[in-house]
Design a protein around this motif. Sequence first.
Motif, PDB file in Angstrom:
ATOM      1  N   ARG A 169      -7.359 -65.501  17.227  1.00 27.54           N
ATOM      2  CA  ARG A 169      -8.329 -64.553  16.683  1.00 27.54           C
ATOM      3  C   ARG A 169      -7.791 -63.126  16.746  1.00 27.54           C
ATOM      4  NH1 ARG A 169     -13.927 -66.264  16.676  1.00 27.54           N
ATOM      5  NH2 ARG A 169     -14.070 -68.493  17.087  1.00 27.54           N
ATOM      6  N   ALA A 170      -7.210 -62.764  17.887  1.00 27.11           N
ATOM      7  CA  ALA A 170      -6.665 -61.413  18.033  1.00 27.11           C
ATOM      8  C   ALA A 170      -5.529 -61.165  17.044  1.00 27.11           C
ATOM      9  CB  ALA A 170      -6.177 -61.205  19.468  1.00 27.11           C
ATOM     10  N   GLY A 171      -4.687 -62.188  16.837  1.00 23.42           N
ATOM     11  CA  GLY A 171      -3.581 -62.041  15.906  1.00 23.42           C
ATOM     12  C   GLY A 171      -4.061 -61.846  14.481  1.00 23.42           C
ATOM     13  N   LEU A 172      -5.073 -62.622  14.068  1.00 21.31           N
ATOM     14  CA  LEU A 172      -5.597 -62.488  12.718  1.00 21.31           C
ATOM     15  C   LEU A 172      -6.302 -61.149  12.514  1.00 21.31           C
ATOM     16  CD1 LEU A 172      -6.991 -66.092  12.099  1.00 21.31           C
ATOM     17  CD2 LEU A 172      -5.004 -65.038  11.023  1.00 21.31           C
ATOM     18  N   LEU A 173      -7.006 -60.674  13.543  1.00 24.48           N
ATOM     19  CA  LEU A 173      -7.654 -59.365  13.437  1.00 24.48           C
ATOM     20  C   LEU A 173      -6.622 -58.252  13.340  1.00 24.48           C
ATOM     21  CD1 LEU A 173     -10.613 -59.761  15.970  1.00 24.48           C
ATOM     22  CD2 LEU A 173     -10.744 -59.711  13.476  1.00 24.48           C
ATOM     23  N   LEU A 174      -5.554 -58.357  14.142  1.00 21.41           N
ATOM     24  CA  LEU A 174      -4.483 -57.366  14.053  1.00 21.41           C
ATOM     25  C   LEU A 174      -3.833 -57.410  12.680  1.00 21.41           C
ATOM     26  CD1 LEU A 174      -2.602 -55.256  15.293  1.00 21.41           C
ATOM     27  CD2 LEU A 174      -1.199 -57.144  16.200  1.00 21.41           C
ATOM     28  N   ARG A 187     -15.628 -59.388  10.782  1.00 22.34           N
ATOM     29  CA  ARG A 187     -14.835 -58.607  11.747  1.00 22.34           C
ATOM     30  C   ARG A 187     -13.484 -58.222  11.156  1.00 22.34           C
ATOM     31  NH1 ARG A 187     -16.226 -63.168  15.687  1.00 22.34           N
ATOM     32  NH2 ARG A 187     -18.298 -62.621  16.448  1.00 22.34           N
ATOM     33  N   SER A 188     -12.891 -59.152  10.402  1.00 22.47           N
ATOM     34  CA  SER A 188     -11.591 -58.873   9.788  1.00 22.47           C
ATOM     35  C   SER A 188     -11.693 -57.713   8.808  1.00 22.47           C
ATOM     36  CB  SER A 188     -11.065 -60.119   9.068  1.00 22.47           C
ATOM     37  OG  SER A 188     -10.851 -61.183   9.982  1.00 22.47           O
ATOM     38  N   ARG A 189     -12.764 -57.694   8.027  1.00 26.41           N
ATOM     39  CA  ARG A 189     -12.947 -56.615   7.065  1.00 26.41           C
ATOM     40  C   ARG A 189     -13.256 -55.297   7.761  1.00 26.41           C
ATOM     41  NH1 ARG A 189     -13.154 -58.865   1.982  1.00 26.41           N
ATOM     42  NH2 ARG A 189     -13.188 -61.136   2.065  1.00 26.41           N
ATOM     43  N   PHE A 190     -13.908 -55.364   8.911  1.00 23.51           N
ATOM     44  CA  PHE A 190     -14.124 -54.154   9.705  1.00 23.51           C
ATOM     45  C   PHE A 190     -12.776 -53.599  10.170  1.00 23.51           C
ATOM     46  CE2 PHE A 190     -14.711 -51.836  13.629  1.00 23.51           C
ATOM     47  CZ  PHE A 190     -15.810 -51.044  13.373  1.00 23.51           C
ATOM     48  N   MET A 191     -11.901 -54.464  10.646  1.00 22.52           N
ATOM     49  CA  MET A 191     -10.574 -54.024  11.076  1.00 22.52           C
ATOM     50  C   MET A 191      -9.778 -53.480   9.890  1.00 22.52           C
ATOM     51  SD  MET A 191     -10.474 -54.456  14.310  1.00 22.52           S
ATOM     52  CE  MET A 191      -8.712 -54.337  14.683  1.00 22.52           C
ATOM     53  N   TYR A 192      -9.945 -54.100   8.735  1.00 19.46           N
ATOM     54  CA  TYR A 192      -9.263 -53.618   7.534  1.00 19.46           C
ATOM     55  C   TYR A 192      -9.741 -52.203   7.191  1.00 19.46           C
ATOM     56  CZ  TYR A 192      -7.286 -53.721   2.815  1.00 19.46           C
ATOM     57  OH  TYR A 192      -6.561 -53.441   1.697  1.00 19.46           O
ATOM     58  N   ALA A 193     -11.047 -51.975   7.311  1.00 23.90           N
ATOM     59  CA  ALA A 193     -11.589 -50.641   7.036  1.00 23.90           C
ATOM     60  C   ALA A 193     -11.053 -49.619   8.028  1.00 23.90           C
ATOM     61  CB  ALA A 193     -13.119 -50.684   7.095  1.00 23.90           C
ATOM     62  N   ALA A 194     -10.956 -50.018   9.312  1.00 30.58           N
ATOM     63  CA  ALA A 194     -10.415 -49.116  10.323  1.00 30.58           C
ATOM     64  C   ALA A 194      -8.962 -48.773  10.017  1.00 30.58           C
ATOM     65  CB  ALA A 194     -10.529 -49.756  11.713  1.00 30.58           C
ATOM     66  N   GLY A 195      -8.189 -49.764   9.590  1.00 38.80           N
ATOM     67  CA  GLY A 195      -6.798 -49.505   9.240  1.00 38.80           C
ATOM     68  C   GLY A 195      -6.675 -48.592   8.040  1.00 38.80           C
ATOM     69  N   ALA A 196      -7.535 -48.791   7.037  1.00 43.44           N
ATOM     70  CA  ALA A 196      -7.493 -47.953   5.841  1.00 43.44           C
ATOM     71  C   ALA A 196      -7.852 -46.511   6.165  1.00 43.44           C
ATOM     72  CB  ALA A 196      -8.438 -48.513   4.786  1.00 43.44           C
ATOM     73  N   ALA A 197      -8.892 -46.325   6.998  1.00 43.66           N
ATOM     74  CA  ALA A 197      -9.312 -44.971   7.348  1.00 43.66           C
ATOM     75  C   ALA A 197      -8.251 -44.257   8.197  1.00 43.66           C
ATOM     76  CB  ALA A 197     -10.642 -45.021   8.099  1.00 43.66           C
ATOM     77  N   TYR A 218       3.563 -57.009  12.912  1.00 44.37           N
ATOM     78  CA  TYR A 218       3.454 -58.375  12.402  1.00 44.37           C
ATOM     79  C   TYR A 218       4.191 -59.379  13.290  1.00 44.37           C
ATOM     80  CZ  TYR A 218       1.415 -56.641   8.066  1.00 44.37           C
ATOM     81  OH  TYR A 218       0.586 -56.069   7.141  1.00 44.37           O
ATOM     82  N   VAL A 219       5.047 -58.885  14.170  1.00 48.67           N
ATOM     83  CA  VAL A 219       5.719 -59.769  15.127  1.00 48.67           C
ATOM     84  C   VAL A 219       4.688 -60.492  15.991  1.00 48.67           C
ATOM     85  CG1 VAL A 219       7.262 -59.825  17.125  1.00 48.67           C
ATOM     86  CG2 VAL A 219       7.828 -58.401  15.145  1.00 48.67           C
ATOM     87  N   PHE A 220       3.560 -59.824  16.257  1.00 52.09           N
ATOM     88  CA  PHE A 220       2.507 -60.430  17.071  1.00 52.09           C
ATOM     89  C   PHE A 220       1.511 -61.213  16.220  1.00 52.09           C
ATOM     90  CE2 PHE A 220       3.950 -56.514  19.105  1.00 52.09           C
ATOM     91  CZ  PHE A 220       4.325 -56.989  20.352  1.00 52.09           C
ATOM     92  N   LEU A 234      -0.439 -67.658  13.092  1.00 52.68           N
ATOM     93  CA  LEU A 234      -0.853 -68.343  11.869  1.00 52.68           C
ATOM     94  C   LEU A 234      -0.521 -69.825  11.974  1.00 52.68           C
ATOM     95  CD1 LEU A 234       0.308 -65.787   9.149  1.00 52.68           C
ATOM     96  CD2 LEU A 234      -1.823 -65.851  10.455  1.00 52.68           C
ATOM     97  N   PRO A 235      -1.221 -70.681  11.233  1.00 53.87           N
ATOM     98  CA  PRO A 235      -0.952 -72.124  11.292  1.00 53.87           C
ATOM     99  C   PRO A 235       0.496 -72.426  10.951  1.00 53.87           C
ATOM    100  CG  PRO A 235      -2.993 -71.687  10.109  1.00 53.87           C
ATOM    101  CD  PRO A 235      -2.336 -70.364  10.329  1.00 53.87           C
ATOM    102  N   GLN A 236       1.128 -73.217  11.793  1.00 59.55           N
ATOM    103  CA  GLN A 236       2.543 -73.549  11.588  1.00 59.55           C
ATOM    104  C   GLN A 236       2.712 -74.797  10.734  1.00 59.55           C
ATOM    105  OE1 GLN A 236       4.708 -74.398  15.176  1.00 59.55           O
ATOM    106  NE2 GLN A 236       6.693 -74.164  14.203  1.00 59.55           N
ATOM    107  N   ALA A 237       1.849 -75.784  10.967  1.00 60.55           N
ATOM    108  CA  ALA A 237       2.026 -77.067  10.278  1.00 60.55           C
ATOM    109  C   ALA A 237       1.773 -76.911   8.790  1.00 60.55           C
ATOM    110  CB  ALA A 237       1.058 -78.110  10.872  1.00 60.55           C
TER     111      ALA A 237
END
Length: 435
Positions: A258-263, A386-396, A423-425, A430-433
């Motif tokens: 979850r933390a990785g996807l939010l980042l 939550r992901s879109r909230f993080m996206y908005a924070a990144g854009a701002a 992106y290293v983190f 992300l799903p590997q299989a």
Amino acid sequence: MTVLRRVFARVGSLVPALRWALLGFCCSTLGNTAFEGSVVPFLIVVSLPVWVLAARKTFMTVIDFFSPVSAWLVGKIGGFRALALTEGVEGVLSVIPLCVPVSSPAWKWVLFALSCALLVTGQVIDIAGEVFEVDMAGGDEKMLVDYGGIIGVLSSVLGGLIGSPLGAWIASWSVPAVLVVSAVSSFAAASTRLLSRTAVNGGNGRRDARGSAADDSMRIAQIAESVEAGGQPPLEEGPDVRVRDGVGKRADAGSRTRAGLLLGSLLLALVPASAFSYVYVLLGLGDRYGTGSLSAVYLASGVGEVVGAVVYAHSASRKGMRCMATLGVLVGAVGLSLMLVFSHVYPLMCAAFLVEAVGSTMLVHAVVVSRQILFSGKDLARFSGRSRFMYAAGAAGGSWIGYALASSWQVLPLVALVFSLGYVFVVPQLPQARA
């Protein structure tokens, strides 16, 4: 062309519900991008002040911060109802300005209010669309990946190459015609949602290794109905299917994932907003080579998006999300490096924008489809919010960083490269299989 034929040949492998969803996506994307492409022309036609552009952009950012509210709404009433109702509301909103006399002083402000209102409904549609697609796929990961690949190609073609230019052209001679196109496309998209639901409940399924077509359809219908009712999706059985937990979340989607996807969502906005956005670097290029030179840059980016979407659609099922995201980061880094080194060579800057667009498009699709694979139902709606909230924070945040360094726009790609290290983190989560 061969690759495109292979990509669209996968449409036949989709269940009927997803085929109708695909048509609905096309209607919605074409209508929305046509309206967005018409915004600047109709502001000029109706003589609205320039400040409304900045006001609309600010409103868009503010609305992004309220994405958890939209996610709550989708989780409360379900992806199908939220999607169909909101698209219907968009159609009604687009008709309202047609009821106001064009000669009225209020007409142009009604258009401005409509453009802001559609930003709100668009956010709900984006979140509901993710949940709806997972429901219609019945948890079939490969089908989701194939569907996401087709959507990526269609989005790039319908949005960047057709929708926006079409909207701008229509608005240049008739603003009411744009409203008609927007209303018709919204109502058409809402209708396809009903057809998708009918296809699921009507027993049209796809025969696969886990059972007959009828059994597959029944499984999809049970999942969709359970999620729509606000309940829990039924547990799936079988050695080749991952078990879900009690809140509709994949069992392997832990806190690190979850933390990785939010980042990842944060970086998807922070990197372009702070560095190579169509604001600071383009202003620098326009000042150096003339405003007419920017059309080639826009075209290069549009072509890059299409290429990236086609590559993703062709390879995602075989390579998996982690591999596609890694490739996207590496290709994007090459594009940024070209921007940094060849900022004084115009043709190479166009090539740099094309290469960067290829990489960023693959990366965006990999991150979005990953959360559709790992989450479902209410949990997907909440996490998407939550992901879109993080996206908005990144854009701002990125916009202010870019503004602070705008006078030295040649070094902005270096800032993007530094942020890209994050992106290293992200990629390992992300799903590997392969799906």
